[in-house]
Design a protein around this motif. Structure first.
Motif, PDB file in Angstrom:
ATOM      1  N   LEU A 269      36.341  28.409  33.411  1.00  0.00           N
ATOM      2  CA  LEU A 269      35.923  29.786  33.134  1.00  0.00           C
ATOM      3  C   LEU A 269      35.518  29.936  31.671  1.00  0.00           C
ATOM      4  O   LEU A 269      34.509  30.576  31.365  1.00  0.00           O
ATOM      5  N   LYS A 270      36.274  29.334  30.772  1.00  0.00           N
ATOM      6  CA  LYS A 270      35.915  29.376  29.342  1.00  0.00           C
ATOM      7  C   LYS A 270      34.577  28.683  29.108  1.00  0.00           C
ATOM      8  O   LYS A 270      33.733  29.176  28.348  1.00  0.00           O
ATOM      9  N   ASP A 271      34.385  27.519  29.741  1.00  0.00           N
ATOM     10  CA  ASP A 271      33.121  26.791  29.593  1.00  0.00           C
ATOM     11  C   ASP A 271      31.945  27.623  30.078  1.00  0.00           C
ATOM     12  O   ASP A 271      30.892  27.663  29.430  1.00  0.00           O
ATOM     13  N   LEU A 272      32.105  28.277  31.232  1.00  0.00           N
ATOM     14  CA  LEU A 272      31.029  29.110  31.773  1.00  0.00           C
ATOM     15  C   LEU A 272      30.759  30.321  30.886  1.00  0.00           C
ATOM     16  O   LEU A 272      29.606  30.747  30.751  1.00  0.00           O
ATOM     17  N   GLU A 273      31.807  30.837  30.272  1.00  0.00           N
ATOM     18  CA  GLU A 273      31.622  31.967  29.354  1.00  0.00           C
ATOM     19  C   GLU A 273      30.851  31.518  28.108  1.00  0.00           C
ATOM     20  O   GLU A 273      29.898  32.187  27.686  1.00  0.00           O
ATOM     21  N   VAL A 274      31.225  30.392  27.542  1.00  0.00           N
ATOM     22  CA  VAL A 274      30.527  29.862  26.361  1.00  0.00           C
ATOM     23  C   VAL A 274      29.057  29.573  26.687  1.00  0.00           C
ATOM     24  O   VAL A 274      28.177  29.804  25.861  1.00  0.00           O
ATOM     25  N   ALA A 275      28.802  29.102  27.902  1.00  0.00           N
ATOM     26  CA  ALA A 275      27.434  28.790  28.329  1.00  0.00           C
ATOM     27  C   ALA A 275      26.615  30.044  28.642  1.00  0.00           C
ATOM     28  O   ALA A 275      25.422  29.950  28.895  1.00  0.00           O
ATOM     29  N   GLY A 276      27.245  31.220  28.652  1.00  0.00           N
ATOM     30  CA  GLY A 276      26.525  32.457  28.929  1.00  0.00           C
ATOM     31  C   GLY A 276      26.295  32.722  30.405  1.00  0.00           C
ATOM     32  O   GLY A 276      25.444  33.531  30.765  1.00  0.00           O
ATOM     33  N   ILE A 277      27.096  32.082  31.266  1.00  0.00           N
ATOM     34  CA  ILE A 277      26.934  32.250  32.713  1.00  0.00           C
ATOM     35  C   ILE A 277      27.823  33.363  33.251  1.00  0.00           C
ATOM     36  O   ILE A 277      27.476  34.012  34.234  1.00  0.00           O
ATOM     37  N   ILE A 278      28.951  33.591  32.602  1.00  0.00           N
ATOM     38  CA  ILE A 278      29.854  34.680  32.982  1.00  0.00           C
ATOM     39  C   ILE A 278      30.312  35.420  31.740  1.00  0.00           C
ATOM     40  O   ILE A 278      30.197  34.921  30.623  1.00  0.00           O
ATOM     41  N   THR A 279      30.833  36.620  31.972  1.00  0.00           N
ATOM     42  CA  THR A 279      31.511  37.375  30.920  1.00  0.00           C
ATOM     43  C   THR A 279      32.944  37.620  31.376  1.00  0.00           C
ATOM     44  O   THR A 279      33.226  37.652  32.583  1.00  0.00           O
ATOM     45  N   ARG A 280      33.835  37.813  30.447  1.00  0.00           N
ATOM     46  CA  ARG A 280      35.242  38.114  30.720  1.00  0.00           C
ATOM     47  C   ARG A 280      35.546  39.442  30.059  1.00  0.00           C
ATOM     48  O   ARG A 280      35.370  39.606  28.859  1.00  0.00           O
ATOM     49  N   GLU A 281      35.993  40.407  30.865  1.00  0.00           N
ATOM     50  CA  GLU A 281      36.279  41.743  30.344  1.00  0.00           C
ATOM     51  C   GLU A 281      37.607  42.239  30.889  1.00  0.00           C
ATOM     52  O   GLU A 281      37.973  41.927  32.024  1.00  0.00           O
ATOM     53  N   ALA A 282      38.292  43.024  30.083  1.00  0.00           N
ATOM     54  CA  ALA A 282      39.542  43.632  30.534  1.00  0.00           C
ATOM     55  C   ALA A 282      39.239  44.630  31.644  1.00  0.00           C
ATOM     56  O   ALA A 282      38.251  45.360  31.589  1.00  0.00           O
ATOM     57  N   SER A 283      40.095  44.633  32.661  1.00  0.00           N
ATOM     58  CA  SER A 283      39.933  45.566  33.772  1.00  0.00           C
ATOM     59  C   SER A 283      40.150  46.990  33.278  1.00  0.00           C
ATOM     60  O   SER A 283      41.105  47.258  32.543  1.00  0.00           O
ATOM     61  N   LYS A 284      39.296  47.887  33.679  1.00  0.00           N
ATOM     62  CA  LYS A 284      39.465  49.297  33.312  1.00  0.00           C
ATOM     63  C   LYS A 284      40.585  49.929  34.131  1.00  0.00           C
ATOM     64  O   LYS A 284      41.256  50.837  33.689  1.00  0.00           O
ATOM     65  N   ALA A 285      40.787  49.411  35.342  1.00  0.00           N
ATOM     66  CA  ALA A 285      41.780  49.988  36.249  1.00  0.00           C
ATOM     67  C   ALA A 285      43.190  49.461  36.002  1.00  0.00           C
ATOM     68  O   ALA A 285      44.162  50.181  36.219  1.00  0.00           O
ATOM     69  N   GLU A 286      43.309  48.208  35.546  1.00  0.00           N
ATOM     70  CA  GLU A 286      44.624  47.591  35.389  1.00  0.00           C
ATOM     71  C   GLU A 286      44.747  46.905  34.032  1.00  0.00           C
ATOM     72  O   GLU A 286      44.163  45.847  33.826  1.00  0.00           O
ATOM     73  N   PRO A 287      45.523  47.484  33.129  1.00  0.00           N
ATOM     74  CA  PRO A 287      45.707  46.862  31.815  1.00  0.00           C
ATOM     75  C   PRO A 287      46.315  45.462  31.952  1.00  0.00           C
ATOM     76  O   PRO A 287      47.142  45.204  32.808  1.00  0.00           O
ATOM     77  N   GLY A 288      45.848  44.548  31.092  1.00  0.00           N
ATOM     78  CA  GLY A 288      46.363  43.183  31.093  1.00  0.00           C
ATOM     79  C   GLY A 288      45.688  42.268  32.096  1.00  0.00           C
ATOM     80  O   GLY A 288      45.957  41.072  32.136  1.00  0.00           O
ATOM     81  N   ILE A 289      44.800  42.806  32.927  1.00  0.00           N
ATOM     82  CA  ILE A 289      44.073  42.019  33.915  1.00  0.00           C
ATOM     83  C   ILE A 289      42.632  41.866  33.425  1.00  0.00           C
ATOM     84  O   ILE A 289      42.031  42.812  32.920  1.00  0.00           O
ATOM     85  N   PHE A 290      42.104  40.664  33.574  1.00  0.00           N
ATOM     86  CA  PHE A 290      40.722  40.403  33.170  1.00  0.00           C
ATOM     87  C   PHE A 290      39.868  40.141  34.394  1.00  0.00           C
ATOM     88  O   PHE A 290      40.341  39.637  35.409  1.00  0.00           O
ATOM     89  N   GLU A 291      38.608  40.504  34.282  1.00  0.00           N
ATOM     90  CA  GLU A 291      37.655  40.294  35.359  1.00  0.00           C
ATOM     91  C   GLU A 291      36.479  39.491  34.823  1.00  0.00           C
ATOM     92  O   GLU A 291      36.071  39.653  33.675  1.00  0.00           O
ATOM     93  N   TYR A 292      35.958  38.643  35.685  1.00  0.00           N
ATOM     94  CA  TYR A 292      34.829  37.778  35.343  1.00  0.00           C
ATOM     95  C   TYR A 292      33.614  38.256  36.113  1.00  0.00           C
ATOM     96  O   TYR A 292      33.687  38.508  37.310  1.00  0.00           O
ATOM     97  N   GLN A 293      32.518  38.392  35.412  1.00  0.00           N
ATOM     98  CA  GLN A 293      31.263  38.852  36.022  1.00  0.00           C
ATOM     99  C   GLN A 293      30.158  37.867  35.669  1.00  0.00           C
ATOM    100  O   GLN A 293      30.117  37.336  34.556  1.00  0.00           O
TER     101      GLN A 293
ATOM    102  N   ILE B 105      29.793  33.919  42.847  1.00  0.00           N
ATOM    103  CA  ILE B 105      28.611  34.467  43.509  1.00  0.00           C
ATOM    104  C   ILE B 105      29.016  35.245  44.759  1.00  0.00           C
ATOM    105  O   ILE B 105      28.412  36.272  45.083  1.00  0.00           O
ATOM    106  N   ALA B 106      30.067  34.787  45.430  1.00  0.00           N
ATOM    107  CA  ALA B 106      30.548  35.475  46.637  1.00  0.00           C
ATOM    108  C   ALA B 106      31.269  36.781  46.308  1.00  0.00           C
ATOM    109  O   ALA B 106      31.578  37.561  47.209  1.00  0.00           O
ATOM    110  N   GLY B 107      31.551  37.032  45.026  1.00  0.00           N
ATOM    111  CA  GLY B 107      32.126  38.318  44.640  1.00  0.00           C
ATOM    112  C   GLY B 107      33.524  38.287  44.058  1.00  0.00           C
ATOM    113  O   GLY B 107      34.043  39.330  43.665  1.00  0.00           O
ATOM    114  N   SER B 108      34.161  37.130  43.987  1.00  0.00           N
ATOM    115  CA  SER B 108      35.483  37.068  43.355  1.00  0.00           C
ATOM    116  C   SER B 108      35.329  37.347  41.863  1.00  0.00           C
ATOM    117  O   SER B 108      34.425  36.812  41.218  1.00  0.00           O
ATOM    118  N   THR B 109      36.213  38.180  41.329  1.00  0.00           N
ATOM    119  CA  THR B 109      36.105  38.541  39.915  1.00  0.00           C
ATOM    120  C   THR B 109      37.388  38.299  39.126  1.00  0.00           C
ATOM    121  O   THR B 109      37.355  38.297  37.904  1.00  0.00           O
TER     122      THR B 109
END
Length: 102
Positions: A57-81, A32-36
């Motif tokens: 993080l996996k649990d929160l993703e399965v629960a529909g609270i966050i998404t995990r996406e590959a960073s557009k700026a840095e290959p191999g890095i994932f961001e959580y929203q 919520i504070a902005g860490s991704t």
């Protein structure tokens, strides 16, 4: 349902199954504070093991609270929203903090 489940359809029990596991609310505070990114979340919750952070993080993703996406700026890095459901938790996490401070 997860191990340790209340095995109820009560909305409070269902929310508790997701939110009341160790470190989950603190992790949500960081999101919520902005860490991704994983490394930023690790810095925000330094006493949480990397394995447990990954699991939460996996649990929160399965629960529909966050998404995990590959960073557009840095290959191999994932961001959580936060999803809209995750954003709705903001006032609840803030209220936890205000109550804890009192």
């Amino acid at each position: 349902m997860a191990a340790g489940s209340y095995k109820q359809f009560c909305p409070v029990a269902m929310a508790a199954e997701v939110l009341c596991t160790r470190w989950t609310v603190v992790l949500l505070r960081e999101l919520i504070a902005g860490s991704t990114r994983f490394i930023d979340l690790r810095r925000g919750v330094p006493r949480m093991s990397p394995a447990l952070l990954s699991q939460r993080l996996k649990d929160l993703e399965v629960a529909g609270i966050i998404t995990r996406e590959a960073s557009k700026a840095e290959p191999g890095i994932f961001e959580y929203q936060l999803t809209p459901a995750g954003i709705e938790l903001g006032p609840i996490v803030e209220a936890f903090g205000m109550w804890g401070q009192r």
